[in-house]
Enzyme design. Structure first.
Site, PDB file in Angstrom:
ATOM      1  N   GLN A  56       0.641  -0.867   0.237  1.00 42.01           N
ATOM      2  CA  GLN A  56      -0.140  -0.027   0.390  1.00 42.01           C
ATOM      3  C   GLN A  56       1.192   1.483   0.022  1.00 42.01           C
ATOM      4  O   GLN A  56       0.930   2.322  -0.642  1.00 42.01           O
ATOM      5  CB  GLN A  56      -0.661   0.291   1.753  1.00 42.01           C
ATOM      6  CG  GLN A  56      -2.016   1.424   1.581  1.00 42.01           C
ATOM      7  CD  GLN A  56      -2.959   1.233   2.211  1.00 42.01           C
ATOM      8  OE1 GLN A  56      -2.645   0.048   3.045  1.00 42.01           O
ATOM      9  NE2 GLN A  56      -4.128   1.626   2.499  1.00 42.01           N
ATOM     10  N   ALA A  59       1.521   1.505  -3.824  1.00 38.85           N
ATOM     11  CA  ALA A  59       1.151   2.382  -4.348  1.00 38.85           C
ATOM     12  C   ALA A  59       0.909   3.667  -3.889  1.00 38.85           C
ATOM     13  O   ALA A  59       0.684   4.221  -5.252  1.00 38.85           O
ATOM     14  CB  ALA A  59       0.182   1.985  -4.263  1.00 38.85           C
ATOM     15  N   GLU A  60       0.899   3.631  -2.740  1.00 39.64           N
ATOM     16  CA  GLU A  60       0.675   5.589  -2.463  1.00 39.64           C
ATOM     17  C   GLU A  60       1.723   6.393  -2.860  1.00 39.64           C
ATOM     18  O   GLU A  60       1.205   7.396  -3.160  1.00 39.64           O
ATOM     19  CB  GLU A  60      -0.172   5.680  -0.763  1.00 39.64           C
ATOM     20  CG  GLU A  60      -0.976   5.254  -0.370  1.00 39.64           C
ATOM     21  CD  GLU A  60      -2.033   5.411  -0.911  1.00 39.64           C
ATOM     22  OE1 GLU A  60      -1.917   7.038  -1.201  1.00 39.64           O
ATOM     23  OE2 GLU A  60      -3.321   4.950  -0.728  1.00 39.64           O
ATOM     24  N   SER A  61       2.604   6.303  -2.063  1.00 36.35           N
ATOM     25  CA  SER A  61       3.676   7.212  -1.975  1.00 36.35           C
ATOM     26  C   SER A  61       5.054   6.610  -3.417  1.00 36.35           C
ATOM     27  O   SER A  61       6.208   7.385  -2.517  1.00 36.35           O
ATOM     28  CB  SER A  61       4.243   7.451  -1.460  1.00 36.35           C
ATOM     29  OG  SER A  61       4.475   7.009   0.094  1.00 36.35           O
ATOM     30  N   TYR A 156      -5.600   0.962  -8.004  1.00 38.17           N
ATOM     31  CA  TYR A 156      -5.062   0.921  -6.737  1.00 38.17           C
ATOM     32  C   TYR A 156      -4.820  -0.519  -6.064  1.00 38.17           C
ATOM     33  O   TYR A 156      -4.247  -0.804  -5.964  1.00 38.17           O
ATOM     34  CB  TYR A 156      -6.092   2.030  -6.408  1.00 38.17           C
ATOM     35  CG  TYR A 156      -5.204   2.647  -4.423  1.00 38.17           C
ATOM     36  CD1 TYR A 156      -4.306   3.120  -4.024  1.00 38.17           C
ATOM     37  CD2 TYR A 156      -5.957   1.721  -4.100  1.00 38.17           C
ATOM     38  CE1 TYR A 156      -3.075   3.258  -3.055  1.00 38.17           C
ATOM     39  CE2 TYR A 156      -5.387   2.114  -2.600  1.00 38.17           C
ATOM     40  CZ  TYR A 156      -4.519   2.724  -2.189  1.00 38.17           C
ATOM     41  OH  TYR A 156      -4.060   2.627  -1.038  1.00 38.17           O
TER      42      TYR A 156
END
Length: 184
Positions: A56, A59-61, A156
């Site tokens: 996660q 994927a986020e940053s 996502y």
């Protein structure tokens, strides 16, 4: 001479393409400086795992604690309103700092545990639903009674689902005892 050189260049280019397509792909790894924080955050509730939180964050940053989309901020990409509710001072420095992974990653874990509870009655895979809720908001998942038909959210969830097995593999390597050197 020119034809022979051309043939050599074509063969070399072909070999380069074959190597590129068949080379071993490097797997993502959890940055060493974040490992203990993620391990601790994964203990927040039974639905969490280190590989899921790592996927996660990737994927986020892409592990960038200074990531700023113009709306979402920090390594876990919190919206200011969500951070105001879930951000806590986990470092003991007196400030809940969205830019500090040691504050943001535990908040991510706590928020994910909350989202698992929020989407519990929705049909589907609980992890996918909680991830969709993190991205689109729990209201969107509840309204859709599943993963919302939002391409960004669907991508996502799919990206994280694809990363989890990779992080599972590398996490096992990162935490396995190193073999001792011969003669030790």
């Amino acid at each position: 001479m020119g034809l022979a050189l051309g043939a050599v260049l074509v063969v070399a280019a072909g070999l380069g393409v074959v190597w590129w397509l068949t080379r071993p792909h490097t797997l993502p790894t959890i940055p060493h400086q974040q490992l203990a924080t993620i391990q601790s955050a994964a203990k927040t509730c039974p639905q969490l795992s280190v590989p899921m939180l790592a996927a996660q964050l990737d994927a986020e940053s892409h592990w960038n604690p200074h990531a700023d989309s113009g709306q979402a901020q920090g390594i876990a990409q919190f919206y200011p309103s969500t951070w105001a509710e879930w951000g806590k001072d986990h470092t003991g420095d007196g400030k809940a700092d969205v830019w500090n992974p040691a504050d943001a990653i535990p908040a991510q874990g706590a928020y994910m545990c909350h989202l698992f509870k929020e989407v519990k009655g929705v049909p589907g895979d609980p992890t996918q639903l909680a991830l969709a809720a993190y991205n689109a908001g729990p209201g969107a998942v509840l309204k859709a009674q599943g993963i919302p038909q939002i391409p960004e959210t669907q991508n996502y969830v799919n990206r994280i689902e694809a990363l989890i097995p990779k992080y599972t593999q590398t996490y096992a390597k990162q935490t396995s005892p190193s073999p001792s050197s011969p003669g030790n």
